[in-house]
Design a protein around this motif. Structure first.
Motif, PDB file in Angstrom:
ATOM      1  N   ILE A  10       0.674  -1.186  -0.054  1.00 30.61           N
ATOM      2  CA  ILE A  10       0.038   0.005   0.143  1.00 30.61           C
ATOM      3  C   ILE A  10       0.933   1.246  -0.086  1.00 30.61           C
ATOM      4  O   ILE A  10       0.645   2.204  -0.740  1.00 30.61           O
ATOM      5  CB  ILE A  10      -0.890  -0.032   1.135  1.00 30.61           C
ATOM      6  CG1 ILE A  10      -2.151  -1.118   1.045  1.00 30.61           C
ATOM      7  CG2 ILE A  10      -1.647   1.383   1.419  1.00 30.61           C
ATOM      8  CD1 ILE A  10      -2.728  -1.266   2.155  1.00 30.61           C
ATOM      9  N   LYS A  11       2.027   1.157   0.946  1.00 31.50           N
ATOM     10  CA  LYS A  11       2.753   2.402   0.808  1.00 31.50           C
ATOM     11  C   LYS A  11       3.478   2.554  -0.292  1.00 31.50           C
ATOM     12  O   LYS A  11       3.661   3.934  -0.844  1.00 31.50           O
ATOM     13  CB  LYS A  11       3.655   2.369   2.047  1.00 31.50           C
ATOM     14  CG  LYS A  11       3.119   2.187   3.403  1.00 31.50           C
ATOM     15  CD  LYS A  11       4.103   2.047   4.513  1.00 31.50           C
ATOM     16  CE  LYS A  11       3.403   1.773   5.708  1.00 31.50           C
ATOM     17  NZ  LYS A  11       4.202   1.518   6.715  1.00 31.50           N
ATOM     18  N   ASN A  12       3.907   1.685  -0.966  1.00 32.08           N
ATOM     19  CA  ASN A  12       4.853   1.638  -2.355  1.00 32.08           C
ATOM     20  C   ASN A  12       4.502   1.597  -3.409  1.00 32.08           C
ATOM     21  O   ASN A  12       4.811   2.098  -4.423  1.00 32.08           O
ATOM     22  CB  ASN A  12       5.987   0.991  -2.007  1.00 32.08           C
ATOM     23  CG  ASN A  12       6.755   1.242  -0.889  1.00 32.08           C
ATOM     24  OD1 ASN A  12       7.110   2.039  -0.408  1.00 32.08           O
ATOM     25  ND2 ASN A  12       6.868  -0.128   0.054  1.00 32.08           N
ATOM     26  N   GLU A  13       3.038   1.147  -3.645  1.00 35.16           N
ATOM     27  CA  GLU A  13       2.393   0.856  -5.004  1.00 35.16           C
ATOM     28  C   GLU A  13       1.666   2.008  -5.301  1.00 35.16           C
ATOM     29  O   GLU A  13       0.897   2.634  -4.800  1.00 35.16           O
ATOM     30  CB  GLU A  13       1.616  -0.469  -4.765  1.00 35.16           C
ATOM     31  CG  GLU A  13       1.364  -1.016  -6.142  1.00 35.16           C
ATOM     32  CD  GLU A  13       2.268  -1.622  -7.107  1.00 35.16           C
ATOM     33  OE1 GLU A  13       2.262  -1.673  -8.345  1.00 35.16           O
ATOM     34  OE2 GLU A  13       3.357  -2.126  -6.288  1.00 35.16           O
ATOM     35  N   ILE A  14       1.666   2.332  -6.758  1.00 34.44           N
ATOM     36  CA  ILE A  14       0.750   3.288  -7.238  1.00 34.44           C
ATOM     37  C   ILE A  14      -0.660   2.425  -7.604  1.00 34.44           C
ATOM     38  O   ILE A  14      -0.443   1.185  -8.215  1.00 34.44           O
ATOM     39  CB  ILE A  14       1.341   3.802  -8.753  1.00 34.44           C
ATOM     40  CG1 ILE A  14       2.652   4.536  -8.323  1.00 34.44           C
ATOM     41  CG2 ILE A  14       0.367   4.784  -9.353  1.00 34.44           C
ATOM     42  CD1 ILE A  14       3.324   4.816  -9.361  1.00 34.44           C
ATOM     43  N   PRO A  15      -1.639   2.986  -7.204  1.00 33.49           N
ATOM     44  CA  PRO A  15      -3.155   2.273  -7.433  1.00 33.49           C
ATOM     45  C   PRO A  15      -3.080   1.973  -8.895  1.00 33.49           C
ATOM     46  O   PRO A  15      -2.792   2.813  -9.696  1.00 33.49           O
ATOM     47  CB  PRO A  15      -4.213   3.361  -7.099  1.00 33.49           C
ATOM     48  CG  PRO A  15      -3.210   4.141  -5.978  1.00 33.49           C
ATOM     49  CD  PRO A  15      -1.802   4.358  -6.383  1.00 33.49           C
ATOM     50  N   LYS A  16      -3.575   0.772  -9.323  1.00 34.76           N
ATOM     51  CA  LYS A  16      -3.706   0.473 -10.762  1.00 34.76           C
ATOM     52  C   LYS A  16      -5.349   0.079 -10.829  1.00 34.76           C
ATOM     53  O   LYS A  16      -5.936  -0.018  -9.772  1.00 34.76           O
ATOM     54  CB  LYS A  16      -2.990  -0.897 -10.728  1.00 34.76           C
ATOM     55  CG  LYS A  16      -1.595  -0.568 -10.756  1.00 34.76           C
ATOM     56  CD  LYS A  16      -0.794  -1.959 -10.827  1.00 34.76           C
ATOM     57  CE  LYS A  16       0.667  -1.574 -10.698  1.00 34.76           C
ATOM     58  NZ  LYS A  16       1.406  -2.926 -10.471  1.00 34.76           N
ATOM     59  N   GLU A  17      -5.655   0.080 -12.092  1.00 30.72           N
ATOM     60  CA  GLU A  17      -7.119  -0.278 -12.177  1.00 30.72           C
ATOM     61  C   GLU A  17      -7.409  -1.872 -11.867  1.00 30.72           C
ATOM     62  O   GLU A  17      -8.603  -1.984 -11.570  1.00 30.72           O
ATOM     63  CB  GLU A  17      -7.293  -0.259 -13.898  1.00 30.72           C
ATOM     64  CG  GLU A  17      -7.355   1.251 -14.352  1.00 30.72           C
ATOM     65  CD  GLU A  17      -7.609   1.106 -15.809  1.00 30.72           C
ATOM     66  OE1 GLU A  17      -8.177   0.074 -16.279  1.00 30.72           O
ATOM     67  OE2 GLU A  17      -7.226   2.165 -16.627  1.00 30.72           O
ATOM     68  N   ASN A  18      -6.616  -2.672 -11.706  1.00 29.35           N
ATOM     69  CA  ASN A  18      -6.875  -3.989 -11.213  1.00 29.35           C
ATOM     70  C   ASN A  18      -6.337  -4.241 -10.002  1.00 29.35           C
ATOM     71  O   ASN A  18      -6.147  -5.539  -9.552  1.00 29.35           O
ATOM     72  CB  ASN A  18      -6.088  -4.998 -12.340  1.00 29.35           C
ATOM     73  CG  ASN A  18      -4.734  -4.864 -12.136  1.00 29.35           C
ATOM     74  OD1 ASN A  18      -4.156  -3.957 -11.860  1.00 29.35           O
ATOM     75  ND2 ASN A  18      -4.116  -5.757 -12.838  1.00 29.35           N
ATOM     76  N   CYS A  19      -6.252  -3.065  -9.139  1.00 32.48           N
ATOM     77  CA  CYS A  19      -6.160  -3.343  -7.828  1.00 32.48           C
ATOM     78  C   CYS A  19      -7.215  -4.225  -7.179  1.00 32.48           C
ATOM     79  O   CYS A  19      -8.268  -3.975  -7.094  1.00 32.48           O
ATOM     80  CB  CYS A  19      -6.128  -1.902  -7.094  1.00 32.48           C
ATOM     81  SG  CYS A  19      -6.007  -2.000  -5.435  1.00 32.48           S
ATOM     82  N   PRO A  20      -6.678  -5.273  -6.398  1.00 30.34           N
ATOM     83  CA  PRO A  20      -7.877  -6.251  -5.890  1.00 30.34           C
ATOM     84  C   PRO A  20      -8.783  -5.642  -4.723  1.00 30.34           C
ATOM     85  O   PRO A  20      -9.939  -6.022  -4.576  1.00 30.34           O
ATOM     86  CB  PRO A  20      -6.933  -7.250  -5.215  1.00 30.34           C
ATOM     87  CG  PRO A  20      -5.594  -6.934  -5.155  1.00 30.34           C
ATOM     88  CD  PRO A  20      -5.317  -5.754  -6.203  1.00 30.34           C
ATOM     89  N   VAL A  21      -8.032  -4.672  -3.852  1.00 26.17           N
ATOM     90  CA  VAL A  21      -8.988  -4.080  -2.851  1.00 26.17           C
ATOM     91  C   VAL A  21      -9.967  -3.177  -3.672  1.00 26.17           C
ATOM     92  O   VAL A  21     -11.275  -3.304  -3.325  1.00 26.17           O
ATOM     93  CB  VAL A  21      -8.065  -3.289  -1.945  1.00 26.17           C
ATOM     94  CG1 VAL A  21      -9.025  -2.542  -0.767  1.00 26.17           C
ATOM     95  CG2 VAL A  21      -7.088  -4.227  -1.132  1.00 26.17           C
ATOM     96  N   SER A  22      -9.826  -2.514  -4.558  1.00 26.54           N
ATOM     97  CA  SER A  22     -10.664  -1.749  -5.348  1.00 26.54           C
ATOM     98  C   SER A  22     -11.731  -2.612  -6.117  1.00 26.54           C
ATOM     99  O   SER A  22     -12.947  -2.265  -6.078  1.00 26.54           O
ATOM    100  CB  SER A  22      -9.998  -0.930  -6.461  1.00 26.54           C
ATOM    101  OG  SER A  22      -9.147   0.162  -5.859  1.00 26.54           O
TER     102      SER A  22
END
Length: 119
Positions: A10-22
């Motif tokens: 979470i701290k290091n990753e840029i949110p992506k369209e295929n984010c499992p949480v999203s």
């Protein structure tokens, strides 16, 4: 992935369209989605009319749409019997049953933090 690895992610990753949480939040975000899953968790299988009776206020269109989305996502299984009249039953898939752990953790969190905010 461990909880600590997830925190770093979470701290290091840029949110992506295929984010499992999203994607999970998107699935659970519908007004009726969680309630349909809840009703199917309580029973092995339910017919459309039984679900509709258990979900006060839902329209046929909304129930059909919600079931279709859950079926497309692999959460709900639809079984049609070749009988007259036609009989269709809905049940949770293994993926749907595995979601109970998510609701359990949400219930634990809510019982600790939301109850305090109401008091």
């Amino acid at each position: 992935m461990t909880f600590e690895e997830f925190q770093e992610y979470i701290k290091n990753e840029i949110p992506k369209e295929n984010c499992p949480v999203s994607k999970t939040l998107e699935l659970l975000g519908g007004k009726w989605t969680s309630r349909v899953i809840y009703e199917l968790e309580k029973a092995d299988h339910l017919r459309f009319g039984q679900l509709k009776n258990n979900l006060k206020g839902i329209t046929n269109t909304m129930l059909s749409s919600t079931l279709k989305i859950l079926e497309d996502r692999g959460i709900v299984a639809r079984k049609q019997y070749n009988e007259v009249p036609l009989r269709v039953e809905y049940s949770l898939t293994e993926a749907g049953k595995a979601m109970l752990h998510i609701y359990y953790e949400m219930a634990k969190w809510g019982s600790v933090y939301l109850v305090k905010s109401v008091e």
